[in-house]
Scaffold this motif. Structure first.
Motif, PDB file in Angstrom:
ATOM      1  N   ARG A 271       1.426   2.651  19.642  1.00 16.03           N
ATOM      2  CA  ARG A 271       1.385   3.793  20.558  1.00 16.03           C
ATOM      3  C   ARG A 271       0.260   3.614  21.578  1.00 16.03           C
ATOM      4  NH1 ARG A 271       0.875   7.939  17.133  1.00 16.03           N
ATOM      5  NH2 ARG A 271       3.106   8.264  16.987  1.00 16.03           N
ATOM      6  N   SER A 272      -0.880   3.111  21.129  1.00 16.88           N
ATOM      7  CA  SER A 272      -2.018   2.896  22.019  1.00 16.88           C
ATOM      8  C   SER A 272      -1.675   1.876  23.110  1.00 16.88           C
ATOM      9  CB  SER A 272      -3.223   2.417  21.212  1.00 16.88           C
ATOM     10  OG  SER A 272      -4.274   2.068  22.068  1.00 16.88           O
ATOM     11  N   VAL A 273      -1.051   0.785  22.720  1.00 16.64           N
ATOM     12  CA  VAL A 273      -0.655  -0.237  23.701  1.00 16.64           C
ATOM     13  C   VAL A 273       0.370   0.341  24.671  1.00 16.64           C
ATOM     14  CG1 VAL A 273       0.507  -2.469  24.002  1.00 16.64           C
ATOM     15  CG2 VAL A 273      -1.208  -2.180  22.204  1.00 16.64           C
ATOM     16  N   PHE A 274       1.314   1.105  24.171  1.00 16.06           N
ATOM     17  CA  PHE A 274       2.330   1.715  25.031  1.00 16.06           C
ATOM     18  C   PHE A 274       1.682   2.660  26.045  1.00 16.06           C
ATOM     19  CE2 PHE A 274       5.504   5.110  25.830  1.00 16.06           C
ATOM     20  CZ  PHE A 274       6.432   4.344  26.522  1.00 16.06           C
ATOM     21  N   HIS A 275       0.742   3.469  25.589  1.00 12.80           N
ATOM     22  CA  HIS A 275       0.070   4.405  26.497  1.00 12.80           C
ATOM     23  C   HIS A 275      -0.818   3.666  27.508  1.00 12.80           C
ATOM     24  CE1 HIS A 275       1.556   8.215  25.053  1.00 12.80           C
ATOM     25  NE2 HIS A 275       1.445   7.745  23.823  1.00 12.80           N
ATOM     26  N   GLN A 276      -1.410   2.546  27.095  1.00 12.66           N
ATOM     27  CA  GLN A 276      -2.167   1.725  28.046  1.00 12.66           C
ATOM     28  C   GLN A 276      -1.233   1.189  29.137  1.00 12.66           C
ATOM     29  OE1 GLN A 276      -4.325  -1.383  26.018  1.00 12.66           O
ATOM     30  NE2 GLN A 276      -5.132   0.052  24.505  1.00 12.66           N
ATOM     31  N   PHE A 277      -0.052   0.745  28.722  1.00 12.12           N
ATOM     32  CA  PHE A 277       0.945   0.267  29.680  1.00 12.12           C
ATOM     33  C   PHE A 277       1.313   1.378  30.663  1.00 12.12           C
ATOM     34  CE2 PHE A 277       5.554   0.331  30.561  1.00 12.12           C
ATOM     35  CZ  PHE A 277       5.605  -0.725  31.469  1.00 12.12           C
ATOM     36  N   LEU A 278       1.618   2.560  30.128  1.00 13.45           N
ATOM     37  CA  LEU A 278       1.981   3.679  31.001  1.00 13.45           C
ATOM     38  C   LEU A 278       0.846   4.035  31.957  1.00 13.45           C
ATOM     39  CD1 LEU A 278       3.946   6.076  28.621  1.00 13.45           C
ATOM     40  CD2 LEU A 278       4.863   4.533  30.356  1.00 13.45           C
ATOM     41  N   ASP A 279      -0.387   3.992  31.487  1.00 11.48           N
ATOM     42  CA  ASP A 279      -1.535   4.272  32.352  1.00 11.48           C
ATOM     43  C   ASP A 279      -1.621   3.263  33.498  1.00 11.48           C
ATOM     44  OD1 ASP A 279      -2.248   6.456  30.803  1.00 11.48           O
ATOM     45  OD2 ASP A 279      -3.841   5.382  29.712  1.00 11.48           O
TER      46      ASP A 279
ATOM     47  N   GLU B 262       2.854  -8.574  31.778  1.00  7.04           N
ATOM     48  CA  GLU B 262       1.484  -8.759  31.305  1.00  7.04           C
ATOM     49  C   GLU B 262       1.302  -8.118  29.932  1.00  7.04           C
ATOM     50  OE1 GLU B 262      -0.840  -7.059  34.460  1.00  7.04           O
ATOM     51  OE2 GLU B 262      -0.434  -8.745  35.821  1.00  7.04           O
ATOM     52  N   PHE B 263       1.844  -6.927  29.747  1.00  5.94           N
ATOM     53  CA  PHE B 263       1.727  -6.268  28.447  1.00  5.94           C
ATOM     54  C   PHE B 263       2.623  -6.939  27.416  1.00  5.94           C
ATOM     55  CE2 PHE B 263      -0.710  -3.100  30.533  1.00  5.94           C
ATOM     56  CZ  PHE B 263      -1.468  -2.510  29.534  1.00  5.94           C
ATOM     57  N   GLY B 264       3.769  -7.443  27.846  1.00  2.15           N
ATOM     58  CA  GLY B 264       4.667  -8.136  26.927  1.00  2.15           C
ATOM     59  C   GLY B 264       4.079  -9.435  26.424  1.00  2.15           C
ATOM     60  N   ALA B 265       3.189 -10.038  27.206  1.00  2.00           N
ATOM     61  CA  ALA B 265       2.567 -11.301  26.814  1.00  2.00           C
ATOM     62  C   ALA B 265       1.480 -11.092  25.757  1.00  2.00           C
ATOM     63  CB  ALA B 265       1.973 -11.997  28.038  1.00  2.00           C
ATOM     64  N   LYS B 266       0.983  -9.856  25.646  1.00  2.00           N
ATOM     65  CA  LYS B 266      -0.037  -9.575  24.636  1.00  2.00           C
ATOM     66  C   LYS B 266       0.613  -9.593  23.263  1.00  2.00           C
ATOM     67  CE  LYS B 266      -2.928  -6.729  27.597  1.00  2.00           C
ATOM     68  NZ  LYS B 266      -3.570  -5.439  27.782  1.00  2.00           N
ATOM     69  N   LYS B 267       0.049 -10.356  22.378  1.00  2.00           N
ATOM     70  CA  LYS B 267       0.607 -10.461  21.034  1.00  2.00           C
ATOM     71  C   LYS B 267      -0.189  -9.592  20.079  1.00  2.00           C
ATOM     72  CE  LYS B 267       3.677 -13.455  22.178  1.00  2.00           C
ATOM     73  NZ  LYS B 267       4.965 -12.959  22.508  1.00  2.00           N
ATOM     74  N   LEU B 268       0.518  -8.740  19.375  1.00  2.00           N
ATOM     75  CA  LEU B 268      -0.105  -7.919  18.340  1.00  2.00           C
ATOM     76  C   LEU B 268      -0.121  -8.702  17.038  1.00  2.00           C
ATOM     77  CD1 LEU B 268       1.654  -4.485  18.986  1.00  2.00           C
ATOM     78  CD2 LEU B 268      -0.616  -5.181  19.725  1.00  2.00           C
ATOM     79  N   THR B 269      -1.117  -8.457  16.227  1.00  2.00           N
ATOM     80  CA  THR B 269      -1.134  -9.065  14.907  1.00  2.00           C
ATOM     81  C   THR B 269      -0.051  -8.397  14.055  1.00  2.00           C
ATOM     82  OG1 THR B 269      -2.704  -7.469  14.004  1.00  2.00           O
ATOM     83  CG2 THR B 269      -3.633  -9.445  15.075  1.00  2.00           C
ATOM     84  N   LYS B 270       0.292  -9.003  12.958  1.00  2.00           N
ATOM     85  CA  LYS B 270       1.292  -8.402  12.057  1.00  2.00           C
ATOM     86  C   LYS B 270       0.841  -7.015  11.608  1.00  2.00           C
ATOM     87  CE  LYS B 270       4.480 -11.522  11.728  1.00  2.00           C
ATOM     88  NZ  LYS B 270       5.780 -11.297  12.288  1.00  2.00           N
TER      89      LYS B 270
END
Length: 119
Positions: free
Chosen positions: A69-77, A51-59
């Motif tokens: 880092r924020s996305v990574f910490h959201q994943f860990l949470d 689910e987190f891998g499917a989220k696309k970040l902008t350039k």
């Protein structure tokens, strides 16, 4: 002789410039199973990862350490919340798994193989 050196140089360059290979879901699942995490818990963790891998970040976000880092910490949470719904054995195995991953990460930083994020 020159052709051999040239070929060896080209092969070396190709190997070192190849992008890093990340493990696939089956390899991740096997690693978690080896750490004592049940198949059910591992599948839940991988579902969250997908689910987190499917989220696309902008350039712009991809180049922003704070955003990544924020996305990574959201994943860990999310994973932490999920693992709390699993058995005590899975929770303990997960904690040991994460501790081992963190120790490996810290060792790689100390050895200079990867750059420390919080510089």
């Amino acid at each position: 002789m020159f052709k051999v050196v040239l070929a060896l140089s080209a092969l070396t360059l190709a190997v070192y410039s190849a992008p890093p290979r990340f493990p696939n879901a089956a390899e991740d699942r096997a690693e978690m199973a080896a750490a004592g995490i049940s198949a059910q818990a591992a599948d839940g963790i991988l579902k969250i990862a997908n689910e987190f891998g499917a989220k696309k970040l902008t350039k712009k976000e991809e180049n922003d350490r704070e955003a990544v880092r924020s996305v990574f910490h959201q994943f860990l949470d999310h994973v932490d919340k999920y693992i709390k719904t699993q058995s005590p054995a899975d929770q303990a195995a997960y904690e040991a798994f994460i501790a081992k991953k963190k120790a490996n990460f810290d060792a790689n930083i100390a050895a200079g193989r990867i750059e420390e994020i919080d510089k």
